[in-house]
Design a protein around this motif. Sequence first.
Motif, short mmCIF file in Angstrom:
data_model
loop_
_atom_site.label_atom_id
_atom_site.label_comp_id
_atom_site.label_asym_id
_atom_site.label_seq_id
_atom_site.Cartn_x
_atom_site.Cartn_y
_atom_site.Cartn_z
N LYS A 223 0.87 -1.12 -0.13
CA LYS A 223 0.00 0.02 0.01
C LYS A 223 0.76 1.27 0.08
N SER A 224 1.89 0.98 0.72
CA SER A 224 2.60 2.42 0.89
C SER A 224 3.77 2.64 -0.47
N LEU A 225 3.64 1.66 -1.25
CA LEU A 225 4.51 1.85 -2.53
C LEU A 225 3.58 2.07 -3.68
N ALA A 226 2.33 2.18 -3.51
CA ALA A 226 1.29 2.58 -4.76
C ALA A 226 1.69 3.90 -5.08
N ASP A 227 1.20 4.36 -6.28
CA ASP A 227 1.13 5.49 -6.95
C ASP A 227 0.62 6.43 -6.23
N GLY A 228 1.55 7.69 -5.87
CA GLY A 228 0.72 8.64 -4.96
C GLY A 228 1.01 8.60 -3.53
N ALA A 229 1.00 7.51 -2.99
CA ALA A 229 1.58 7.28 -1.64
C ALA A 229 2.61 8.06 -1.03
N PRO A 230 2.74 8.44 0.24
CA PRO A 230 3.92 9.29 0.67
C PRO A 230 5.18 8.63 0.46
N LEU A 231 5.15 7.47 0.90
CA LEU A 231 6.52 6.49 0.65
C LEU A 231 7.23 6.53 -0.83
N ALA A 232 6.15 6.26 -1.82
CA ALA A 232 6.35 6.06 -3.08
C ALA A 232 6.97 7.53 -3.80
N SER A 233 6.24 8.44 -3.10
CA SER A 233 6.96 9.92 -3.62
C SER A 233 8.19 10.30 -3.06
N ARG A 234 8.44 9.68 -1.84
CA ARG A 234 9.86 10.19 -1.21
C ARG A 234 10.89 9.20 -2.18
N LEU A 235 10.45 8.12 -2.30
CA LEU A 235 11.34 6.97 -2.91
C LEU A 235 11.63 7.67 -4.52
N ALA A 236 10.71 8.08 -4.99
CA ALA A 236 10.86 8.53 -6.65
C ALA A 236 11.81 9.74 -6.42
N ASP A 237 12.01 10.51 -5.60
CA ASP A 237 13.42 11.38 -5.48
C ASP A 237 14.62 10.73 -5.37
N LEU A 238 14.59 9.52 -4.94
CA LEU A 238 15.99 8.85 -4.49
C LEU A 238 16.45 7.62 -5.48
N ILE A 239 15.30 6.93 -5.95
CA ILE A 239 15.80 6.12 -6.99
C ILE A 239 14.94 6.31 -8.08
N THR A 240 15.13 5.58 -9.38
CA THR A 240 14.62 5.83 -10.68
C THR A 240 13.21 5.08 -10.70
#
Length: 275
Positions: A223-240
């Motif tokens: 759930k946390s890795l789903a598009d738009g979730a806060p964790l996914a957004s933070r990871l998008a700034d760190l990995i490809t």
Amino acid sequence: MSAPERIPPRSVTATDLLAHGELTVRGRIREASNAVLFCGIEYEGESAECVYKPVAGERPLWDFPDGNLARREVAAYEVSEALGWELVPPTVLRDGPHGEGMCQLWIETLPQDTAPELLALVDAEEPEPGWKAIGLAEVAEGRTALLVHADDPRLRRLAVFDAVVNNADRKGGHLLPAAEDRLYGIDHGVTFNTENKLRTLLWGWAGEPLPGEALTALSELTKSLADGAPLASRLADLITPAELDATRDRVAAMLDSGRHPSPSGEWPAIPWPPV
């Protein structure tokens, strides 16, 4: 006239301290392959010790983008927090005396005489109860011993975490037993590759069913890795984006199989040196 209401002081979290504190370099950890600086840090009356790894001190790797290891360390911390297991010390990305880098809280480990034994070499064909076999290791010319790790739930959590982040370098020296029965893992720069590069000493549960707490944690992580979730957004700034998709795929595969992954055979399964 009534007295003004007293505003309680704002508590400083570990990540606040790491992100905003003043760094003072005290020395360099020479054993590390990349530049690792031991620092003191102070912020709003709070102080601690930390590790600062500037991007400028990273050695290029053929299979990871240049100048990207610090971000992967932060991404690993984010995933650890999302799993709810607090396996990685608080870690942030920030500017420092030598430019942008990873800043991680220093963990004071238990003295060797009181620390739990996590790895061992034994002259046996099978591990004793309480231990899991990793494989045979050459200890002298023509002589081998069985390398084992403890059948410890804290290590098992790390094995699950490493499979999620695709850790290519889980060595014994990256395991930090600390006070209050805590166990931390450090050095997560070579993680999140899109190719299967899992290399670890924690293969003892390979192919075994995942424990219930792991299945629950992985389900929540989905759930946390789903598009738009806060964790996914933070990871998008760190990995490809491809690495984020690969992380989702690894979690889905583990939930689908319900088992710990096994070595793929396409990549050396155990890091060298192992400690």
